[in-house]
Design an enzyme around this catalytic site. Structure first.
Site: not given
Length: 617
Positions: A116, A185, A220, A260, A272, A274, A276
């Site tokens: 990330k 972050e 999360h 995202e 980030e 992903n 996949r």
């Protein structure tokens, strides 16, 4: 042309991929740990290969074993699913080096976006350094650099909490992903989690396929997802599409992926990418009328995407059914899933079938239930109603929480954000049991027990049964009469071993009853049948701390020993279960009078870990 696919994953996603492969005429190969030898995905595939040697929790992380399994089974392609090895560039290279087709993005794209921190740099964003943060940076979010699913995340609101959060996040990330790298972050309060599904081919086309909102999260990790994300201004939606395409093109992406964002105050904050398929991909499939797994396979075969993008129709909502207890800090549950059945008209993706065991080694998600309808309001109503009528016999689940979440005003009016459960968990977990359920259970149990001489000519002498319902003991009474079973206050219209029909205040209520040992299910109400005579020795010492779930003691608070003074809420013991860590805290301020837990110890639910004796006031 791909003819045989090995899925390097387990459970629900493996079964879902096998379904598409079967429709395309492609042979399927499953891999399994010893714990999954009889799992649904193992039984569903045309061929199954055992992965030897590794512990069950680590088996599916062994890329070398998976490649050997593919070659041994005669597969010519590997689909990584959406976990474990799906974002491992070395595994992708090993697959292609073995002469197999990789159904996923190029290894270099995975590598670029797997971290990330590197992904943020690619998007022109500089991550914070833990050593340099100040009070002005609070609140912070500690995150695992690799992986996903909420593993390794910690919110930090005070600087003195940061060291412990970093240690916990590193340990959880290392356990879940084999990589303990974490970063920090800024934590955006009241943001919405919005993502863009993308699909890219080897011919240069990168196509955004709508938005999804995944704001309802616990630990999360997403719980309810929908497509499209409601209430976004057109300009913001176009900005999200542009950013997602930019991220994909930055790494020459190929295949299905997700970008995202957190959306707050009308602005998009990149989180980030992903590389996949996502757990929530079915809502996009429902809205666009496509099969993303089939598209992944076609792209891997070198076919271009269709010239015309698919059109969106209606709205879709997905809820994840977990074997967990939301009222007990989301503690995962284990045991036998006796029965799972959803009403017609909704989609069910699951890796379990009736009689399967829910173990301790893997994520506690049982299934995903998806509803599609012309409008958002209709899709929400459809899904909530389906979940409410779902037959779910087994460990405690989050089903009631999901139904109430879907019907909560903040969700139905699309005013939710990622803090939804922080604000509303207590009101969403309060039990509202059916008051007639215990009587229905007792009447079903009594059916057939009355034989000649069984009824009594003394109406003052009823039969009684005791049940535990939502933590309370309830006693119900009924009578055997010449005309059958009877109870005060209601009319028994019908009762047999599996069904009861009761009339109260002129309204008839029908109950379906199932019993497994001392567990009784009356429609959607779960009861525990109690023995007629309670065991007087079954008493616990006040202040006893019991293991809330099966797992491993991974940590005990530093310098904690018998006789130590502890404060209410102080973390004492850390358990790891299903790749997540759970803290056991002191219930009161007092003295640790007993400490039975030991690091590395395997425990079952109810194992006595410690005893805290409350300080006298």
């Amino acid at each position: 042309m791909i003819t045989s696919v090995l899925v390097a994953n387990r459970g629900e996603i493996a079964c879902r991929i096998f379904r598409t492969c079967a429709e395309l005429g492609i042979r399927t190969v499953a891999v399994h740990s010893d714990a999954d030898a009889d799992a649904l995905h193992t039984r569903t595939a045309d061929t199954a290969v055992r992965l030897p040697g590794a512990a069950p929790a680590d088996t599916y992380l062994r890329g070398d074993l998976v490649v050997k399994a593919a070659l041994a089974a005669g597969a010519d392609a590997v689909h990584p699913g959406y976990g474990f090895l799906s974002e491992n560039a070395d595994f992708a290279r090993a697959v292609t080096d073995a002469g197999l087709t990789w159904i996923g993005p190029p290894p270099r794209a995975i590598e670029a976006m797997a971290s990330k921190t590197r992904a943020k740099e690619l998007m022109g964003l500089a991550p914070l350094t833990a050593a340099d943060v100040t009070e002005d940076d609070l609140p912070l979010l500690v995150k695992a650099a690799a992986g996903g699913g909420g593993r390794g995340m910690r919110i930090v609101r005070r600087l003195d909490e940061l060291p412990d959060a970093l240690d916990g996040a590193r340990a959880e990330a290392a356990s879940a992903f084999g990589d303990g790298e974490v970063f920090v972050e800024p934590y955006i309060e009241h943001g919405r989690h919005v993502e863009v599904q993308i699909l890219a081919d080897t011919h240069g086309t990168v196509r955004p396929l709508g938005t999804r909102d995944c704001s309802l999260q616990r630990r999360h990790q997403k719980v309810v997802e929908e497509a499209p994300a409601p209430g976004l201004p057109d300009a913001l939606t176009e900005e999200l599409y542009a950013l997602a395409v930019r991220a994909a093109r930055a790494v020459s992406y190929v295949g299905a992926g997700t970008v995202e964002f957190l959306v707050a105050d009308g602005r998009a904050h990149f989180l980030e990418m992903n590389t996949r398929l996502q757990v929530e991909h079915p809502v996009t499939e429902a809205v666009f009328g496509i099969d993303l797994v089939a598209e992944q396979i076609r792209v891997a075969e070198g076919h271009p995407l269709p010239a015309d993008p698919p059109a969106a129709h209606g709205h879709a909502v997905e809820a994840r059914l977990y074997a967990e207890d939301p009222a007990r800090d989301w503690a995962p549950q284990t045991g036998t899933l006796h029965h799972l059945a959803v009403p017609a008209g909704v989609r069910l993706d699951t890796g379990y079938t009736d009689g399967d065991e829910i173990g301790v080694h893997y994520d506690p998600m049982l299934a995903k239930v998806v509803a599609h309808a012309p409008t958002r309001a209709e899709a929400i109503r459809k899904l909530a109603g389906a979940l409410e009528r779902t037959a779910l016999h087994g460990p405690v689940t989050n089903r009631d929480l999901l139904v109430r979440s879907l019907r909560h005003d903040e969700f139905t009016t699309a005013r939710m954000d990622t803090g939804f459960y922080d604000r509303h968990l207590a009101e969403l977990t309060g039990s509202v049991p059916d008051p007639l359920a215990p009587l229905a259970a007792a009447l079903a149990d009594a059916h057939g027990r009355s034989r000649f001489g069984g009824w009594r000519n003394v109406p003052a002498r009823p039969q009684t049964k005791r049940y535990e319902l939502a933590g309370e003991e309830i006693e119900v009474s009924y009578r055997h009469t010449r005309h059958g079973l009877a109870a005060d206050g209601v009319r028994v219209v019908h009762a047999d071993a599996h069904t009861a029909v009761l009339e109260a205040d002129g309204v008839r209520h029908r109950f379906e009853i199932a019993r497994y040992g001392d567990q009784v299910y009356v429609n959607t109400t779960r009861l525990t049948a109690l023995p007629r005579f309670p065991d007087p020795t079954a008493q616990l010492t006040p202040g006893s701390l019991l293991a809330p779930m099966p797992g491993t003691v991974v940590r005990i608070a530093e310098d904690l020993r018998e006789g130590a003074t502890v404060q209410a809420g102080q973390p004492l013991i850390w358990l790891e279960a299903m790749k997540m860590q759970h803290r056991i805290t002191a219930p009161v301020t007092g003295t640790l009078s007993a400490l039975h837990a030991k690091a590395g110890q395997q425990v079952e639910p109810g194992t006595l870990l410690a005893v805290v004796q409350e300080t006298s006031s």
